[in-house]
Design an enzyme around this catalytic site. Structure first.
Site, PDB file in Angstrom:
ATOM      1  N   ASP A 219      69.150  14.297  46.030  1.00 17.22           N
ATOM      2  CA  ASP A 219      67.636  14.284  45.728  1.00 17.22           C
ATOM      3  C   ASP A 219      66.907  15.231  46.101  1.00 17.22           C
ATOM      4  OD1 ASP A 219      65.110  12.959  44.998  1.00 17.22           O
ATOM      5  OD2 ASP A 219      66.602  11.159  44.506  1.00 17.22           O
ATOM      6  N   GLY A 241      70.205  19.949  45.150  1.00 21.21           N
ATOM      7  CA  GLY A 241      69.300  19.074  45.247  1.00 21.21           C
ATOM      8  C   GLY A 241      68.333  18.884  44.254  1.00 21.21           C
ATOM      9  N   HIS A 242      67.151  18.613  44.527  1.00 22.53           N
ATOM     10  CA  HIS A 242      66.026  18.323  43.510  1.00 22.53           C
ATOM     11  C   HIS A 242      64.717  19.025  43.803  1.00 22.53           C
ATOM     12  CE1 HIS A 242      67.568  14.221  41.582  1.00 22.53           C
ATOM     13  NE2 HIS A 242      68.530  15.067  41.410  1.00 22.53           N
ATOM     14  N   GLY A 243      65.239  20.042  44.720  1.00 24.63           N
ATOM     15  CA  GLY A 243      63.775  20.947  45.109  1.00 24.63           C
ATOM     16  C   GLY A 243      62.825  20.427  46.242  1.00 24.63           C
TER      17      GLY A 243
END
Length: 393
Positions: A219, A241-243
């Site tokens: 995430d 990941g999602h930054g």
């Protein structure tokens, strides 16, 4: 105080605390093995850990809790404060959670420091063994809520340095209702498909500095939620990941805003997003203001620069509504690299609360070795310098 710069008073205070911590080699040391902990990875060491903590916390002198080399099995554990003096928590070994994810999964936390002031946690490895829990989540079965690996709640003057966190059930590191927190040289790893495994999650906290480290998870590498203030993030390698995200915000009509945030000198590799601000498309009194993203490198990132104020997954809870979160004073400067999608910069702001005071400077994001495109809606600001994709303000 200058906007979006390190916070001098907090830094000076923190340096004084660290000097005091390191000024004495004669501090009492409470070795968990002395109280029955075995580093065999099988024997429950929860009680010996709590005994060592209790003695250190009651010490009138600066004290150390020491976990020597070995592998220590610990269940849910809370290290309560306040303590009488400065505490050093030194981990030379590895802490592992029970193999059965139900053992820690219902409490919401695994290792929790609560109401502790002047605490330094150094080194070591923690492994929450989250794979079984993720499998349960993916199958849609009856699962516990999931445990955060290491949490600091209502703590002040905190240092977390050199920790490695593997396979959290949920978030790896959380900082809630705390102030003057420094996280440095941290390593976080979980598979890219592991659900909701944020690397570092900050909420209702101020004066948090994250410097150095590698975060690869399923995430957000770093998530800033409501009430995050005076945040400095630098030299982070994020991906997969999602930054690094602000949000989701607007969960509630009345919630704290996010302000005075700087993200600088960091690299994003094969992440879903680079830098993102996300809000629910429903009424809220929240806000995001005074945010600087600068000197960032994107390497094959799906959405390098994104503001999404129309977040409404599955159309539930917010159909045909508009976000009340007010976004203002956001700067994107010297951001370069590659996007895996044609729209490298998407600024999709609220129809009822337009984004204002946005600044774009020296952006160069390409798609398949060509210029990418940009998308703007309800955005007001200015651009300068090199602009790839073309400015859409």
């Amino acid at each position: 105080m200058a906007k979006n710069t390190p916070f001098p008073f907090a830094s000076i205070l923190f340096s004084i605390v660290l000097l005091l911590i390191n000024s004495s080699n004669a501090m009492p040391s409470f070795n968990v093995q002395r109280y029955g902990a075995r580093g065999d990875g099988r024997t429950d060491a929860t009680k010996p850990f709590l005994t060592a903590w209790s003695l250190a916390c009651r010490s009138r002198a600066r004290a150390m809790v020491y976990i020597p080399r070995g592998t220590y099995l610990v269940r849910n554990i809370v290290f309560w404060g306040p303590c009488k003096n400065i505490i050093t928590f030194k981990i030379d070994g590895t802490l592992v959670a029970p193999a059965n994810y139900w053992s820690i999964g219902n409490s919401g936390y695994w290792i929790l420091f609560a109401k502790v002031n002047r605490i330094s946690v150094y080194g070591g490895t923690i492994d929450a063994r989250g794979a079984g829990y993720w499998s349960c989540r993916k199958k849609g079965g009856h699962c516990p809520q999931g445990a955060r690996s290491i949490s600091f709640s209502w703590c002040n003057n905190v240092l977390l340095s050199g920790l490695t966190s593997y396979n959290s059930q949920n978030m790896h590191v959380t900082v809630h209702h705390s102030s003057n927190v420094r996280i440095q040289n941290i390593r976080i790893r979980a598979p890219s498909g592991s659900p909701n495994t944020d690397g570092i999650h900050i909420q209702s906290s101020s004066g948090v500095t994250i410097s150095g480290g590698t975060i690869a998870t399923g995430d957000d590498c770093i998530a800033l939620s409501q009430g995050s203030r005076n945040i400095w993030i630098e030299r982070v390698n994020c991906g997969p990941g999602h930054g690094i995200s602000i949000g989701s915000l607007g969960d509630y009509a009345n919630e704290e805003g996010v302000q005075n945030v700087t993200v600088t000198s960091s690299v994003f590799t094969k992440t879903q997003n680079g830098v993102r601000i996300k809000t629910w498309a429903r009424p809220s009194r929240g806000f995001v203001r005074n945010v600087v993203y600068r000197n960032l490198i994107m390497r094959n990132v799906d959405n390098p620069v994104i503001i999404d104020q129309n977040y409404c997954p599955n159309g539930k809870g917010c159909p045909r509504q508009s976000s009340g979160v007010k976004i203002s004073g956001v700067t994107f400067a010297n951001i370069k690299g590659t996007s895996t999608t044609p729209i490298a910069m998407k600024l999709d702001c609220s129809g009822s609360n337009h984004c204002t005071g946005l600044r774009l400077q020296d952006i160069k994001l390409t798609y398949r070795r060509r210029s990418s495109t940009s998308y703007c809606r309800n955005v007001h600001g200015r651009a300068s310098g090199v602009m790839v994709p073309r400015n859409c303000l």
